[in-house]
Design a protein around this motif. Sequence first.
Motif, PDB file in Angstrom:
ATOM      1  N   ASP A 189      17.553  10.466  28.653  1.00 29.08           N
ATOM      2  CA  ASP A 189      18.284   9.838  29.757  1.00 29.08           C
ATOM      3  C   ASP A 189      19.192  10.832  30.460  1.00 29.08           C
ATOM      4  O   ASP A 189      19.261  10.868  31.699  1.00 29.08           O
ATOM      5  CB  ASP A 189      19.117   8.664  29.238  1.00 29.08           C
ATOM      6  CG  ASP A 189      18.276   7.431  28.971  1.00 29.08           C
ATOM      7  OD1 ASP A 189      17.062   7.466  29.261  1.00 29.08           O
ATOM      8  OD2 ASP A 189      18.827   6.435  28.462  1.00 29.08           O
ATOM      9  N   ASP A 241      16.841   6.079  42.725  1.00 31.32           N
ATOM     10  CA  ASP A 241      15.595   5.340  42.586  1.00 31.32           C
ATOM     11  C   ASP A 241      15.333   5.167  41.090  1.00 31.32           C
ATOM     12  O   ASP A 241      14.702   5.998  40.449  1.00 31.32           O
ATOM     13  CB  ASP A 241      14.451   6.110  43.250  1.00 31.32           C
ATOM     14  CG  ASP A 241      13.157   5.317  43.293  1.00 31.32           C
ATOM     15  OD1 ASP A 241      13.012   4.373  42.490  1.00 31.32           O
ATOM     16  OD2 ASP A 241      12.286   5.660  44.109  1.00 31.32           O
ATOM     17  N   ARG A 242      15.855   4.069  40.552  1.00 28.34           N
ATOM     18  CA  ARG A 242      15.777   3.843  39.110  1.00 28.34           C
ATOM     19  C   ARG A 242      14.338   3.801  38.603  1.00 28.34           C
ATOM     20  O   ARG A 242      14.025   4.351  37.555  1.00 28.34           O
ATOM     21  CB  ARG A 242      16.502   2.538  38.752  1.00 28.34           C
ATOM     22  CG  ARG A 242      16.587   2.263  37.254  1.00 28.34           C
ATOM     23  CD  ARG A 242      17.328   0.959  36.980  1.00 28.34           C
ATOM     24  NE  ARG A 242      17.390   0.677  35.565  1.00 28.34           N
ATOM     25  CZ  ARG A 242      18.324   1.128  34.743  1.00 28.34           C
ATOM     26  NH1 ARG A 242      19.264   1.913  35.223  1.00 28.34           N
ATOM     27  NH2 ARG A 242      18.312   0.820  33.469  1.00 28.34           N
ATOM     28  N   GLU A 243      13.462   3.173  39.374  1.00 32.70           N
ATOM     29  CA  GLU A 243      12.074   3.066  38.947  1.00 32.70           C
ATOM     30  C   GLU A 243      11.409   4.444  38.883  1.00 32.70           C
ATOM     31  O   GLU A 243      10.638   4.733  37.968  1.00 32.70           O
ATOM     32  CB  GLU A 243      11.301   2.139  39.891  1.00 32.70           C
ATOM     33  CG  GLU A 243      11.751   0.688  39.831  1.00 32.70           C
ATOM     34  CD  GLU A 243      11.674   0.125  38.418  1.00 32.70           C
ATOM     35  OE1 GLU A 243      10.647   0.367  37.740  1.00 32.70           O
ATOM     36  OE2 GLU A 243      12.628  -0.539  37.988  1.00 32.70           O
ATOM     37  N   SER A 262      23.765   3.343  41.289  1.00 33.81           N
ATOM     38  CA  SER A 262      22.597   2.464  41.169  1.00 33.81           C
ATOM     39  C   SER A 262      21.988   2.168  42.532  1.00 33.81           C
ATOM     40  O   SER A 262      20.790   1.891  42.640  1.00 33.81           O
ATOM     41  CB  SER A 262      22.989   1.160  40.463  1.00 33.81           C
ATOM     42  OG  SER A 262      23.865   0.395  41.269  1.00 33.81           O
ATOM     43  N   THR A 287      18.584  12.024  34.492  1.00 31.64           N
ATOM     44  CA  THR A 287      19.576  11.524  35.457  1.00 31.64           C
ATOM     45  C   THR A 287      20.523  12.613  35.940  1.00 31.64           C
ATOM     46  O   THR A 287      21.251  12.404  36.928  1.00 31.64           O
ATOM     47  CB  THR A 287      20.418  10.391  34.846  1.00 31.64           C
ATOM     48  OG1 THR A 287      21.096  10.864  33.677  1.00 31.64           O
ATOM     49  CG2 THR A 287      19.539   9.197  34.494  1.00 31.64           C
TER      50      THR A 287
END
Length: 295
Positions: free
Chosen positions: A69, A22-24, A18, A73
């Motif tokens: 997802d 860059d989650r966004e 996390s 990822t």
Amino acid sequence: MATRKDTLFEQFLAPIFSRLLDREALLRYRNSIDWQAATAALQNPQVAYPNYYQTAHFHGIEGGYLTPDAAVTYDPITQHVLPPGENWVREHAVKTLQGTPRRILDLGCGTGSTTLMLKQTFPTSEVIGLDLSPHMLVVAQDKAQQAGLAVQFIHGNAMETGLPPASFDVVTASLLFHETPTEVACTILKEAFRLLTAGGQVMILDGNQHTLRRADWLTNIFEEPYIQDYARGSVDAWMGAAGFEAVQTEDFWWLHQISRAQKPLPAGISVVSQSGVEATWNDGFSAGSSAPMPA
């Protein structure tokens, strides 16, 4: 991202990732794709998903690889778990291939990282990537288009591709076997044998089975449901059982192994080697020999 909260991956690795990811940006990329339309364009309605594939939560993600997802990822996570570097590991594996193959098939291609590298290394070769997940293929196709590489991606089962026999000079699989039951891996190798031309090469990049047997924590933390079975097995033995010759496995950076073999030539067949010297094989290849590609 839908993950199971009770997994070791979620408890220990997810907090690390996390901070690295860059989650966004991942969410923007995921939301920029019409997944229903994109997967429908790639999906083969005749493909039946094996039970193991539908029920396993690969990497602790609910639904495994049949989800957006997992597709978005996969690359950002994989680059951090293949020391000393994902590109270096994949490039080293690709460079073990010899000659200039006409047609290459990358089984279980996922998001196409090795597939694209094969095309970059062998630009005149026809390169095809095949995977069970249409979601992963959406990302693979997007990467190929952005790189300007002409690669074909096919939705299919590596155990039974439906492709013609003896139609490829090289068959590869990267990071696939540790995610399959042993009997599935063995079936995939038999299918690779069927698909290869005489003298063709098979190359398997995956986790180092010797290392995994000695480090149980590695087989637990990544939430791979079949990795312990993989660790107890032997890709060399599986290749031999499938009919391959000149089987050899190279350890690479402790965590990885690259296994290679050749489909035997019929007795008495003459071919021209990479150096241009004509040779005749009467008893197939000897262990450790170099495999010339069919003319």
